[in-house]
Motif scaffolding. Structure first.
Motif, PDB file in Angstrom:
ATOM      1  N   SER A   1      25.925  18.581  59.784  1.00  0.00           N
ATOM      2  CA  SER A   1      26.697  18.169  60.956  1.00  0.00           C
ATOM      3  C   SER A   1      26.016  17.024  61.684  1.00  0.00           C
ATOM      4  O   SER A   1      26.685  16.157  62.261  1.00  0.00           O
ATOM      5  CB  SER A   1      26.880  19.362  61.900  1.00  0.00           C
ATOM      6  N   ALA A   2      24.684  16.989  61.670  1.00  0.00           N
ATOM      7  CA  ALA A   2      23.952  15.875  62.266  1.00  0.00           C
ATOM      8  C   ALA A   2      24.269  14.571  61.533  1.00  0.00           C
ATOM      9  O   ALA A   2      24.399  13.512  62.150  1.00  0.00           O
ATOM     10  CB  ALA A   2      22.456  16.155  62.252  1.00  0.00           C
ATOM     11  N   VAL A   3      24.391  14.648  60.216  1.00  0.00           N
ATOM     12  CA  VAL A   3      24.768  13.460  59.437  1.00  0.00           C
ATOM     13  C   VAL A   3      26.162  12.994  59.844  1.00  0.00           C
ATOM     14  O   VAL A   3      26.402  11.797  60.037  1.00  0.00           O
ATOM     15  CB  VAL A   3      24.710  13.761  57.929  1.00  0.00           C
ATOM     16  N   LEU A   4      27.097  13.942  59.977  1.00  0.00           N
ATOM     17  CA  LEU A   4      28.456  13.589  60.409  1.00  0.00           C
ATOM     18  C   LEU A   4      28.431  12.945  61.793  1.00  0.00           C
ATOM     19  O   LEU A   4      29.131  11.948  62.033  1.00  0.00           O
ATOM     20  CB  LEU A   4      29.338  14.835  60.448  1.00  0.00           C
ATOM     21  N   LEU A  41      27.783  14.163  52.480  1.00  0.00           N
ATOM     22  CA  LEU A  41      27.422  13.231  51.412  1.00  0.00           C
ATOM     23  C   LEU A  41      28.261  11.964  51.503  1.00  0.00           C
ATOM     24  O   LEU A  41      27.732  10.847  51.386  1.00  0.00           O
ATOM     25  CB  LEU A  41      27.611  13.900  50.055  1.00  0.00           C
ATOM     26  N   ALA A  42      29.551  12.113  51.731  1.00  0.00           N
ATOM     27  CA  ALA A  42      30.422  10.937  51.854  1.00  0.00           C
ATOM     28  C   ALA A  42      30.099  10.141  53.109  1.00  0.00           C
ATOM     29  O   ALA A  42      30.254   8.913  53.136  1.00  0.00           O
ATOM     30  CB  ALA A  42      31.882  11.374  51.868  1.00  0.00           C
ATOM     31  N   ALA A  43      29.648  10.836  54.153  1.00  0.00           N
ATOM     32  CA  ALA A  43      29.341  10.149  55.412  1.00  0.00           C
ATOM     33  C   ALA A  43      27.994   9.445  55.379  1.00  0.00           C
ATOM     34  O   ALA A  43      27.760   8.511  56.155  1.00  0.00           O
ATOM     35  CB  ALA A  43      29.367  11.154  56.566  1.00  0.00           C
ATOM     36  N   ALA A  44      27.100   9.880  54.480  1.00  0.00           N
ATOM     37  CA  ALA A  44      25.724   9.386  54.485  1.00  0.00           C
ATOM     38  C   ALA A  44      25.638   7.867  54.333  1.00  0.00           C
ATOM     39  O   ALA A  44      24.766   7.232  54.933  1.00  0.00           O
ATOM     40  CB  ALA A  44      24.922  10.070  53.392  1.00  0.00           C
ATOM     41  N   HIS A  45      26.532   7.286  53.544  1.00  0.00           N
ATOM     42  CA  HIS A  45      26.433   5.833  53.324  1.00  0.00           C
ATOM     43  C   HIS A  45      26.768   5.046  54.576  1.00  0.00           C
ATOM     44  O   HIS A  45      26.435   3.852  54.682  1.00  0.00           O
ATOM     45  CB  HIS A  45      27.352   5.417  52.166  1.00  0.00           C
ATOM     46  N   ARG A  46      27.431   5.696  55.558  1.00  0.00           N
ATOM     47  CA  ARG A  46      27.774   5.016  56.813  1.00  0.00           C
ATOM     48  C   ARG A  46      26.672   5.127  57.853  1.00  0.00           C
ATOM     49  O   ARG A  46      26.779   4.544  58.931  1.00  0.00           O
ATOM     50  CB  ARG A  46      29.078   5.592  57.375  1.00  0.00           C
ATOM     51  N   VAL A  47      25.623   5.872  57.532  1.00  0.00           N
ATOM     52  CA  VAL A  47      24.517   6.036  58.483  1.00  0.00           C
ATOM     53  C   VAL A  47      23.451   4.990  58.180  1.00  0.00           C
ATOM     54  O   VAL A  47      22.798   5.031  57.138  1.00  0.00           O
ATOM     55  CB  VAL A  47      23.905   7.448  58.395  1.00  0.00           C
ATOM     56  N   THR A  48      23.271   4.062  59.089  1.00  0.00           N
ATOM     57  CA  THR A  48      22.270   3.011  58.902  1.00  0.00           C
ATOM     58  C   THR A  48      20.979   3.309  59.661  1.00  0.00           C
ATOM     59  O   THR A  48      19.985   2.606  59.476  1.00  0.00           O
ATOM     60  CB  THR A  48      22.817   1.649  59.341  1.00  0.00           C
ATOM     61  N   ALA A  92      20.099   9.684  48.472  1.00  0.00           N
ATOM     62  CA  ALA A  92      20.468   8.586  47.567  1.00  0.00           C
ATOM     63  C   ALA A  92      21.619   7.764  48.130  1.00  0.00           C
ATOM     64  O   ALA A  92      21.704   6.555  47.891  1.00  0.00           O
ATOM     65  CB  ALA A  92      20.834   9.149  46.199  1.00  0.00           C
ATOM     66  N   ALA A  93      22.516   8.422  48.889  1.00  0.00           N
ATOM     67  CA  ALA A  93      23.679   7.728  49.447  1.00  0.00           C
ATOM     68  C   ALA A  93      23.407   7.121  50.819  1.00  0.00           C
ATOM     69  O   ALA A  93      24.263   6.412  51.347  1.00  0.00           O
ATOM     70  CB  ALA A  93      24.842   8.717  49.555  1.00  0.00           C
ATOM     71  N   TRP A  94      22.242   7.377  51.388  1.00  0.00           N
ATOM     72  CA  TRP A  94      21.947   6.962  52.760  1.00  0.00           C
ATOM     73  C   TRP A  94      22.082   5.457  52.941  1.00  0.00           C
ATOM     74  O   TRP A  94      21.634   4.670  52.115  1.00  0.00           O
ATOM     75  CB  TRP A  94      20.532   7.398  53.124  1.00  0.00           C
ATOM     76  N   HIS A 112      13.695   9.110  45.872  1.00  0.00           N
ATOM     77  CA  HIS A 112      14.838   9.176  46.774  1.00  0.00           C
ATOM     78  C   HIS A 112      14.502   8.671  48.172  1.00  0.00           C
ATOM     79  O   HIS A 112      15.246   8.934  49.126  1.00  0.00           O
ATOM     80  CB  HIS A 112      15.355  10.609  46.850  1.00  0.00           C
ATOM     81  N   SER A 113      13.411   7.943  48.325  1.00  0.00           N
ATOM     82  CA  SER A 113      13.017   7.393  49.616  1.00  0.00           C
ATOM     83  C   SER A 113      13.050   5.870  49.554  1.00  0.00           C
ATOM     84  O   SER A 113      12.680   5.278  48.541  1.00  0.00           O
ATOM     85  CB  SER A 113      11.612   7.868  50.004  1.00  0.00           C
ATOM     86  N   ARG A 114      13.498   5.246  50.650  1.00  0.00           N
ATOM     87  CA  ARG A 114      13.589   3.782  50.707  1.00  0.00           C
ATOM     88  C   ARG A 114      13.186   3.308  52.084  1.00  0.00           C
ATOM     89  O   ARG A 114      13.599   3.880  53.097  1.00  0.00           O
ATOM     90  CB  ARG A 114      15.020   3.297  50.398  1.00  0.00           C
ATOM     91  N   THR A 115      12.440   2.237  52.138  1.00  0.00           N
ATOM     92  CA  THR A 115      12.072   1.617  53.413  1.00  0.00           C
ATOM     93  C   THR A 115      13.071   0.516  53.735  1.00  0.00           C
ATOM     94  O   THR A 115      13.863   0.083  52.888  1.00  0.00           O
ATOM     95  CB  THR A 115      10.670   1.007  53.341  1.00  0.00           C
ATOM     96  N   ALA A 116      13.011   0.038  54.982  1.00  0.00           N
ATOM     97  CA  ALA A 116      13.875  -1.056  55.376  1.00  0.00           C
ATOM     98  C   ALA A 116      13.601  -2.303  54.535  1.00  0.00           C
ATOM     99  O   ALA A 116      14.526  -3.054  54.182  1.00  0.00           O
ATOM    100  CB  ALA A 116      13.660  -1.376  56.876  1.00  0.00           C
ATOM    101  N   LYS A 117      12.338  -2.526  54.192  1.00  0.00           N
ATOM    102  CA  LYS A 117      11.987  -3.679  53.362  1.00  0.00           C
ATOM    103  C   LYS A 117      12.636  -3.587  51.977  1.00  0.00           C
ATOM    104  O   LYS A 117      13.131  -4.571  51.447  1.00  0.00           O
ATOM    105  CB  LYS A 117      10.463  -3.776  53.210  1.00  0.00           C
TER     106      LYS A 117
END
Length: 273
Positions: A128-131, A155-162, A187-189, A264-269
C-alpha cells in the motif's frame, strides 16, 4: 564524522537524541497513532502501513525509534480486517501525511516540512505504501519490509515511483518470499532502489509483542530483525528526507545479516548511465 557500516548500524539501532511524544490520530479524524520528537520545526515525516490483520501498536517501538531520531511517524489503524482494501490503506497513508503537514502537533511547537515526506510499511502495508507513493508526488522515500502484492497491483505501480526505495526481505519468510514479491517490485522500480535480505528474518519478525495472528501467519517478533530494520529504515529516511549523510556507510555497504542484493539494486547514477 565518518562511520563504517558496522558502527553506523550499532548507533542507529539505539534510540536517538530526541525525547518522544506519543499521540492518537483519532483526535484529528483518523484512527491510528503518531509519534513525534518533543519539539522541532520543519521535521521530516513518514506514514507507516501495518501488515495484514496487524494493529499499528505492534510497530510502536519502530515509530518511537524514528521519532527519537527526529522523524514524525504516523500509522493509520484502518483496514485491519481480513478483507482489507489496499487502495483505501494507501489513501489513509496519504491522509496521515496530510495530517502531519496540516496540523500543529504536540503543543503546537512541532511542524513538518511538506518537502520531507515518506511512506513505509510491512507486508500489505508495504504494498500500500508503494501505491501511495505512485499517486503522491510529495513522497520522497519509500521503505518496506516483506512487501506483498496488492490490488491494485503494487508491482504495476512500482515503475511510476521515482523516489528512492528500500525493500527489506526475510530469508525465512514463507508468506512473502523475496523472489515472488520484493524482487519483481525492485526490478520494476522507477527510481533508485535497494533490496536487502535478512536471512534469519520471518514474516512477522518486524512486529512487536505477542498476537493471535502468530497462530495463522508465519513467524513471530524477533529482536534481531527489529534492531536491523530500525537502523536501516532510520538511515534511509534520514538520508533521503533530511539530507543527513552521516549514515551513508550503512546504506552503501553490507552488514552482517543484511546483505545488499546487487542484482536488484540500482543507484541514481546507474539509472542515468
Amino acid at each position: 564524522m565518518a562511520r563504517n557500516a558496522k558502527k553506523a548500524l550499532e548507533e542507529l539501532s539505539h534510540r536517538g537524541p530526541h525525547e518522544v511524544l506519543h499521540g492518537d490520530l483519532a483526535l484529528v479524524g483518523l484512527p491510528g497513532i503518531v509519534c513525534t520528537p518533543r519539539s522541532g520545526r520543519g521535521l521530516p515525516a513518514v506514514a507507516f502501513g501495518h501488515g495484514w490483520l496487524q494493529s499499528p501498536r505492534r510497530y510502536t517501538g519502530l515509530l518511537r525509534h524514528l521519532a527519537s531520531w527526529g522523524i514524525v511517524a504516523a500509522a493509520p489503524g484502518t483496514q485491519r480486517g481480513p478483507l482489507a482494501s489496499h487502495r483505501m490503506l494507501a489513501s489513509d497513508l496519504r491522509t496521515a501525511l496530510d495530517i502531519c503537514t496540516g496540523v500543529r502537533l504536540g503543543t503546537g511547537d512541532i511542524s513538518v516540512d511538506d518537502g520531507k515526506l515518506g511512506v513505509a510499511g510491512h507486508a500489505l502495508g508495504g504494498g500500500s505504501a508503494v501505491l501511495a507513493a505512485a499517486d503522491d508526488p510529495r513522497v520522497r522515500a519509500v521503505a518496506t519490509f516483506a512487501v506483498t502484492e496488492t490490488m491494485p497491483s503494487a508491482l504495476a505501480a512500482a515503475h511510476r515511483v521515482t523516489a528512492p526505495g528500500l525493500h527489506l526481505t526475510g530469508g525465512k519468510d514463507l508468506l512473502a518470499p523475496s523472489v515472488a514479491n520484493a524482487e519483481p517490485i525492485a526490478a520494476a522500480w522507477g527510481g533508485p532502489v535497494q533490496l536487502r535480505d535478512l536471512p534469519k528474518a520471518s514474516h512477522l519478525g518486524i512486529t512487536e509483542g505477542r498476537h493471535w495472528t502468530e497462530l495463522v501467519l508465519h513467524g513471530k517478533a524477533e529482536y534481531r530483525t527489529q534492531r536491523t530494520t530500525r537502523a536501516l529504515i532510520t538511515a534511509f529516511l534520514l538520508r533521503h528526507l533530511n539530507a543527513d549523510k552521516r549514515w551513508d556507510a550503512l546504506l552503501d555497504g553490507d552488514v552482517s545479516g543484511a546483505a545488499i542484493d546487487q542484482e536488484h539494486s540500482r543507484t541514481a547514477k546507474q539509472l542515468t548511465a
